[in-house]
Design an enzyme around this catalytic site. Structure first.
Site, PDB file in Angstrom:
ATOM      1  CB  THR A   1     -62.798   1.331  26.981  1.00  0.00           C
ATOM      2  OG1 THR A   1     -62.382   0.144  27.476  1.00  0.00           O
ATOM      3  CG2 THR A   1     -61.835   2.366  27.728  1.00  0.00           C
ATOM      4  CB  CYS A   2     -66.283  -1.314  24.273  1.00  0.00           C
ATOM      5  SG  CYS A   2     -65.113  -1.145  23.241  1.00  0.00           S
ATOM      6  CG  ASN A   3     -62.453  -4.452  24.975  1.00  0.00           C
ATOM      7  OD1 ASN A   3     -63.322  -5.039  24.728  1.00  0.00           O
ATOM      8  ND2 ASN A   3     -61.782  -3.708  23.994  1.00  0.00           N
TER       9      ASN A   3
ATOM     10  CG  HIS B   1     -53.703  -2.762  35.867  1.00  0.00           C
ATOM     11  ND1 HIS B   1     -54.051  -4.205  35.385  1.00  0.00           N
ATOM     12  CD2 HIS B   1     -55.111  -2.321  35.947  1.00  0.00           C
ATOM     13  CE1 HIS B   1     -55.232  -4.017  34.892  1.00  0.00           C
ATOM     14  NE2 HIS B   1     -55.767  -2.864  35.004  1.00  0.00           N
TER      15      HIS B   1
ATOM     16  CD  GLN C   1     -58.792   2.327  18.477  1.00  0.00           C
ATOM     17  OE1 GLN C   1     -58.300   1.378  18.990  1.00  0.00           O
ATOM     18  NE2 GLN C   1     -58.758   2.628  17.176  1.00  0.00           N
TER      19      GLN C   1
ATOM     20  CD  GLN D   1     -61.110   3.692  24.561  1.00  0.00           C
ATOM     21  OE1 GLN D   1     -60.153   3.063  24.778  1.00  0.00           O
ATOM     22  NE2 GLN D   1     -61.992   3.532  23.725  1.00  0.00           N
TER      23      GLN D   1
ATOM     24  N   GLY E   1     -73.053   3.928  14.290  1.00  0.00           N
ATOM     25  CA  GLY E   1     -72.352   4.793  15.332  1.00  0.00           C
ATOM     26  C   GLY E   1     -71.038   5.512  14.899  1.00  0.00           C
TER      27      GLY E   1
ATOM     28  N   GLY F   1     -67.777   4.923  16.733  1.00  0.00           N
ATOM     29  CA  GLY F   1     -66.797   4.526  17.611  1.00  0.00           C
ATOM     30  C   GLY F   1     -65.835   4.451  16.841  1.00  0.00           C
TER      31      GLY F   1
ATOM     32  CG  MET G   1     -62.307  -1.065  17.816  1.00  0.00           C
ATOM     33  SD  MET G   1     -62.752  -2.249  18.924  1.00  0.00           S
ATOM     34  CE  MET G   1     -61.583  -2.258  20.249  1.00  0.00           C
ATOM     35  CB  ALA G   2     -67.008   0.995  14.717  1.00  0.00           C
TER      36      ALA G   2
END
Lengths: 447, 268
Positions: free
Chosen positions: A51-53, A96, A113, A117, A186, A188, A190-191
């Protein structure tokens, strides 16, 4: 059963966005990424969460140590040797996975999210044939745990999303957001979430996307106007906030692009939120006058500074995870410890039945025709299975409980499973003893 | 007695400044400390007004009688703006930090000036000169406070610190627009003050007495800087950071005039 599970990866806390973007995997590249991990030595199962994180490789195999080494080498080969990676093995790896799915490890604790994912990652792993059992069970349990955390704790309600940080910031820059224009570049999630929150505060939405059809669909859903991505420069001249989250591999907006836009804006402030990884906006653009650029890491820091990442809900969520982890551990153990007893019991029943059948068919029932012999045999099989059903279930259940050993001992004693086997080859006893030994050794490692 | 009220006002302005500063930087952010700041500021204004009225009654010198009185009136006006801001909203009250020390400076500067009008003005023209200069300077003082707050707030946003001062200061654009409006209000007033002052000065020059002093040049400089900030803003899209820096530079020149009064009086 979890000792061969390993996770190696990096996330928003351990690595800056510069490192994460080098390892980023596009959504349609997940299956290939899984296959690449599966090709590593000793890897029997694999899941790639990107993911982006975070970028994390989960794998299961025979030997955790060499498995972790392989995964590390694989990530360093792709992201550069300077990348700092974390690693969890065995139960820590399972924990984890639980925490990640339950959104406790997220940039914004409680954001919904991440579960989707990871589910996508698991689906990709499944279709790549990379889930055979152990890792699949871990992930299924992680989803179940995430669901429990969501319904039993207030983590989702107390959720301070990137969205609300964005709103705070936008208010700090512009004051009232009524009538302001927010551009989403975009699609996304989250966006869009952030944009929706800004819209609730009174801003109007514009959506630009490479696929104009997608932009139109989203625009209908969000009550926004749709624009092609080629209009980006023109759009930026008129909006107050732009949230970028495209999957572009290079910069969508360079410093020069933004400088040109600012000239046309005659100095009006522009708030750029870049939550894409790899980043969409060249970082140097943030140095321009009246341009305020925030990337995912900045938002993370803002959330952490706000002290809003932790709450009573997270403590409750950790408790749920601990419960699920211990239940999972018990189930896995049960599968191991009850297994040999059940096998021995079944074998004992089958041996007795076989011996009695043999004796009867060669004695009193010698006269029976072939068909009837088969019928008697089938009846005995059915009887054995029916009789075994209840004790099998009871043993499995008992193994998951603390007093399971007593039940197990009782079963062995009642059915004389520890006595010399009726079978002169001694197979049953050998199997059981071996099974127990492995179980103990594994339990010892797992702790 | 006059001196007593003056000293009390100065001391209370100082206390108010310190209290407001502790709130802005987050040392003391409790409601009592914020109330104490408001009370100190209010008490300082009461002492200040009492002093000015007593001076009017005993010496017969009204609020626009000369530079001395004018500066004192200016200080009071600016303090009044700071006080009003405190009542208007939590995020606005922090602006007082940037205004209160200037009030103190103006009050002290007024003491450095002789009671006699330094300019060869009298009657209505003197009133117009002093009054419009006071209004213009007060507006610039507010513009300065807003610009200073803008730079502090901008630094918070750029350094991504969203706690503390970020939450106590007004939004960037509000500061920017309000600073612009203050300048737009102050410039015509100061222009009028300058024109009346200079015309009188030039008449004197015509009579062979050159009294155009360094202060007058500096005052012209202040006017020019603010005029430039306003023009660049309207014509070249100067906003935010650059506009704030321009405003602060302009005001720093104005403060030098005040400091000059305090140090050297209204002489050349």
């Amino acid at each position: 059963m979890t000792e061969g599970v390993v996770v190696v990866g990096l996330n928003h806390r351990t690595a800056p966005v510069e490192a994460r973007e080098r390892l980023a995997v596009p959504p349609d590249g997940l299956e290939d990424a899984v296959r690449a991990v599966l090709a590593l030595e000793g890897v029997r199962e694999a899941v790639v969460v990107a993911t982006c994180n975070r970028v994390e490789l989960y794998a299961a195999g025979a030997e955790a140590e060499s498995l972790a080494g392989e995964l590390r080498r694989h990530m360093h080969a792709r992201g550069g040797s300077g990348v700092t990676l974390y690693e969890h093995r065995g139960e820590a790896a399972v924990q984890h996975a639980f925490r990640v799915c339950a959104s406790l490890d997220s940039l914004v604790v409680g954001e919904p999210q991440i579960l989707g994912q990871v589910k996508e990652a698991v689906a990709a792993a499944r279709s790549a044939g990379a889930l055979r059992g152990r890792l699949g069970r871990v992930m299924a349990r992680a989803f179940q745990t995430a669901k429990r955390v969501r319904t039993e704790t207030g983590i989702a309600e107390g959720q301070v999303s990137v969205a609300s940080v964005a709103v705070d910031l936008a208010r700090g820059i512009f004051g009232d957001l009524m009538g302001r224009k927010v551009l989403v570049v975009g699609a996304g999630k989250m966006a869009l979430g952030a944009a929706r929150t800004l819209a609730r505060a009174g801003a109007s939405l514009l959506i630009a996307n490479r696929s104009f059809d997608r932009a139109e669909a989203l625009a209908r859903e969000y009550g926004a106007t749709a624009h092609p991505l080629t209009d980006l420069g023109m759009l930026l001249q008129h909006v107050d906030v732009a949230v970028c989250s495209t999957g572009a591999s290079g910069y969508l907006l360079t410093r020069h692009d933004v400088a040109t836009v600012m000239k046309a804006r005659r100095g009006r402030g522009l708030f750029l939120i870049d939550i894409a990884v790899p980043r969409n906006v060249e970082p140097a653009a943030g140095d321009l006058d009246s341009v305020f650029l925030y990337n995912v890491d900045d938002l993370e820091r803002a959330v952490a500074e706000g002290g809003r990442g932790r709450s009573v809900a997270t403590i409750e969520a950790e408790r749920v995870i601990a419960e699920e982890l211990s239940a999972f551990r018990a189930e896995e153990l049960a599968q191991r410890s009850a297994g040999p007893t059940i096998v021995a019991l079944r074998r004992r029943f089958q041996e007795v039945a076989a011996a009695e059948l043999e004796r009867s068919l060669s004695g009193k029932l010698r006269h029976l025709p072939e068909g009837d012999r088969a019928a008697v045999e089938a009846m005995l099989d059915a009887l054995t299975n029916k009789l075994l059903h209840a004790p099998t279930v009871a043993l499995k259940t008992a193994a998951a409980n603390p007093d399971g050993d007593d039940v197990m001992r009782a079963a062995r004693s009642l059915f004389a499973l520890d006595a010399e086997p009726a079978d002169p080859r001694g197979e049953v006893t050998r199997m059981r003893v071996q099974g127990e030994m492995t179980a103990k050794a594994k339990a010892g490692n797992g702790r | 007695m006059l001196v007593g009220f003056l000293a009390a006002a100065a001391l209370l302005y100082l206390i108010a400044t310190v209290l407001m500063l502790t709130y802005l930087v987050g040392v003391a952010s409790t409601l009592p400390s914020r109330r104490a700041a408001t009370v100190s500021l209010g008490a300082a204004m009461v002492a200040h007004v009492t002093h000015d009225i007593l001076r009017w009654v005993t010496l017969g010198r009204g609020p626009f009688a000369g530079i001395h009185e004018g500066l004192s009136t200016l200080a009071l006006l600016v303090a009044g703006v700071a006080f009003a801001l405190r009542l208007l909203g939590r995020r606005l009250e922090t602006l007082g930090v940037f205004v209160a020390p200037l009030t103190l400076l103006m009050l002290l500067a007024s003491q450095g000036v002789d009671a006699q009008p330094a300019a060869p003005l009298s009657g209505a023209l003197l009133g117009v000169h002093v009054g419009s200069t006071i209004l213009g300077t007060a507006a610039f003082t507010v513009a300065f406070a807003l610009a200073a707050a803008y730079l502090v707030q901008e630094r918070e946003v750029r350094q991504k610190r969203l706690r503390g001062m970020f939450q106590r200061l007004p939004p960037l654009e509000v500061l920017d627009v309000a600073s612009f409006r203050s300048i737009a209000l102050g410039l015509p007033a100061l222009t009028l003050g300058l024109v009346t002052g200079l015309s009188a000065g030039l008449q004197e020059v015509g009579r062979g007495i050159p009294i155009v002093s360094w202060r007058h040049y500096l005052a012209l400089g202040v006017w020019a800087v603010f005029a430039a900030v306003l023009a660049l803003r309207l014509l070249a899209g100067w906003r935010g950071h650059r506009a704030a820096i321009g405003t602060i530079v302009g005001y720093a020149s104005a403060v030098m005039v005040l400091v000059g009064y305090f140090v050297r009086g209204a002489r050349l």
